[in-house]
Design a protein around this motif. Structure first.
Motif, PDB file in Angstrom:
ATOM      1  N   TYR A   1      19.461 -35.857   2.075  1.00 37.77           N
ATOM      2  CA  TYR A   1      20.207 -34.687   1.620  1.00 37.77           C
ATOM      3  C   TYR A   1      19.801 -33.502   2.486  1.00 37.77           C
ATOM      4  CZ  TYR A   1      21.176 -37.512  -2.501  1.00 37.77           C
ATOM      5  OH  TYR A   1      21.586 -38.513  -3.337  1.00 37.77           O
ATOM      6  N   PHE A   2      20.726 -33.017   3.293  1.00 33.53           N
ATOM      7  CA  PHE A   2      20.451 -31.871   4.149  1.00 33.53           C
ATOM      8  C   PHE A   2      20.680 -30.583   3.362  1.00 33.53           C
ATOM      9  CE2 PHE A   2      21.131 -35.321   7.083  1.00 33.53           C
ATOM     10  CZ  PHE A   2      20.136 -35.115   8.012  1.00 33.53           C
ATOM     11  N   TYR A   3      20.183 -29.485   3.899  1.00 33.17           N
ATOM     12  CA  TYR A   3      20.119 -28.225   3.165  1.00 33.17           C
ATOM     13  C   TYR A   3      21.436 -27.738   2.560  1.00 33.17           C
ATOM     14  CZ  TYR A   3      21.692 -25.871   7.434  1.00 33.17           C
ATOM     15  OH  TYR A   3      22.403 -25.465   8.517  1.00 33.17           O
ATOM     16  N   PRO A   4      22.617 -27.914   3.187  1.00 31.85           N
ATOM     17  CA  PRO A   4      23.826 -27.400   2.522  1.00 31.85           C
ATOM     18  C   PRO A   4      24.086 -28.093   1.175  1.00 31.85           C
ATOM     19  CG  PRO A   4      24.282 -27.820   4.833  1.00 31.85           C
ATOM     20  CD  PRO A   4      22.933 -28.419   4.537  1.00 31.85           C
ATOM     21  N   ILE A   5      23.841 -29.395   1.131  1.00 28.29           N
ATOM     22  CA  ILE A   5      24.052 -30.153  -0.104  1.00 28.29           C
ATOM     23  C   ILE A   5      22.995 -29.791  -1.140  1.00 28.29           C
ATOM     24  CG2 ILE A   5      24.118 -32.475  -1.111  1.00 28.29           C
ATOM     25  CD1 ILE A   5      26.545 -31.720   0.692  1.00 28.29           C
ATOM     26  N   VAL A   6      21.730 -29.684  -0.712  1.00 29.38           N
ATOM     27  CA  VAL A   6      20.641 -29.348  -1.628  1.00 29.38           C
ATOM     28  C   VAL A   6      20.892 -27.985  -2.267  1.00 29.38           C
ATOM     29  CG1 VAL A   6      18.173 -28.834  -1.810  1.00 29.38           C
ATOM     30  CG2 VAL A   6      18.927 -30.807  -0.472  1.00 29.38           C
ATOM     31  N   VAL A   7      21.233 -26.996  -1.455  1.00 32.31           N
ATOM     32  CA  VAL A   7      21.477 -25.644  -1.987  1.00 32.31           C
ATOM     33  C   VAL A   7      22.690 -25.635  -2.918  1.00 32.31           C
ATOM     34  CG1 VAL A   7      22.120 -23.267  -1.362  1.00 32.31           C
ATOM     35  CG2 VAL A   7      20.336 -24.466  -0.076  1.00 32.31           C
ATOM     36  N   ALA A   8      23.754 -26.311  -2.531  1.00 30.24           N
ATOM     37  CA  ALA A   8      24.957 -26.342  -3.369  1.00 30.24           C
ATOM     38  C   ALA A   8      24.672 -27.006  -4.720  1.00 30.24           C
ATOM     39  CB  ALA A   8      26.087 -27.072  -2.650  1.00 30.24           C
ATOM     40  N   LYS A   9      23.975 -28.129  -4.710  1.00 28.20           N
ATOM     41  CA  LYS A   9      23.683 -28.830  -5.965  1.00 28.20           C
ATOM     42  C   LYS A   9      22.736 -27.998  -6.826  1.00 28.20           C
ATOM     43  CE  LYS A   9      25.257 -32.134  -7.072  1.00 28.20           C
ATOM     44  NZ  LYS A   9      26.428 -32.404  -7.947  1.00 28.20           N
ATOM     45  N   CYS A  10      21.746 -27.363  -6.205  1.00 27.06           N
ATOM     46  CA  CYS A  10      20.830 -26.512  -6.968  1.00 27.06           C
ATOM     47  C   CYS A  10      21.572 -25.344  -7.603  1.00 27.06           C
ATOM     48  CB  CYS A  10      19.689 -26.013  -6.084  1.00 27.06           C
ATOM     49  SG  CYS A  10      18.485 -27.293  -5.665  1.00 27.06           S
ATOM     50  N   ARG A  11      22.514 -24.755  -6.887  1.00 34.23           N
ATOM     51  CA  ARG A  11      23.316 -23.663  -7.454  1.00 34.23           C
ATOM     52  C   ARG A  11      24.146 -24.164  -8.624  1.00 34.23           C
ATOM     53  NH1 ARG A  11      25.465 -20.060  -2.308  1.00 34.23           N
ATOM     54  NH2 ARG A  11      23.498 -18.965  -2.023  1.00 34.23           N
ATOM     55  N   ASP A  12      24.739 -25.354  -8.490  1.00 35.38           N
ATOM     56  CA  ASP A  12      25.505 -25.934  -9.591  1.00 35.38           C
ATOM     57  C   ASP A  12      24.642 -26.103 -10.831  1.00 35.38           C
ATOM     58  OD1 ASP A  12      27.733 -26.124  -7.963  1.00 35.38           O
ATOM     59  OD2 ASP A  12      27.544 -28.299  -7.651  1.00 35.38           O
ATOM     60  N   LEU A  13      23.397 -26.512 -10.614  1.00 31.59           N
ATOM     61  CA  LEU A  13      22.487 -26.796 -11.720  1.00 31.59           C
ATOM     62  C   LEU A  13      21.745 -25.562 -12.225  1.00 31.59           C
ATOM     63  CD1 LEU A  13      21.027 -30.115 -10.304  1.00 31.59           C
ATOM     64  CD2 LEU A  13      22.536 -29.882 -12.277  1.00 31.59           C
ATOM     65  N   GLY A  14      21.852 -24.454 -11.508  1.00 27.33           N
ATOM     66  CA  GLY A  14      21.177 -23.232 -11.919  1.00 27.33           C
ATOM     67  C   GLY A  14      19.679 -23.254 -11.691  1.00 27.33           C
TER      68      GLY A  14
END
Length: 101
Positions: A51-64
């Motif tokens: 999981y590269f940073y764009p996916i990690v950041v996007a998923k973390c934002r989704d999860l709060g």
């Protein structure tokens, strides 16, 4: 420059340490997808080797949840250099934490 990346195991552990839990793996074999839950809300996670940073950041934002700092830094550096800095500063990222010394 090193591109921030998490392995599948590292990312799942990171999510679990931030209050997520796996609620279903019935789609694992057919769709390579897990259903995870955070604060009573379900999300899907496509299983990848890395999981590269764009996916990690996007998923973390989704999860709060807060993304790892190195992933967040690279995300801002490449996608939102003129947005307010992730440190909640008043300056844009490229004038704050993105400033080249």
């Amino acid at each position: 420059m090193t591109v921030p990346v998490l392995s599948q195991e590292q990312f799942l552990e990171f999510l679990k340490s931030n209050g997520c839990k796996i609620v279903s793996d019935e789609y694992w074999n057919d769709y390579d997808t897990l259903v995870i839950e955070k604060d009573g809300i379900n999300f899907t996670l496509k299983l990848e080797d890395k999981y590269f940073y764009p996916i990690v950041v996007a998923k973390c934002r989704d999860l709060g949840i807060d993304a790892p700092k190195d992933h967040l830094h690279s995300f801002y550096q490449h996608f939102t250099p003129n947005e307010p800095c992730y440190c909640n500063g008043l300056k844009p990222f490229n004038e704050c934490h993105g400033k080249v010394h």
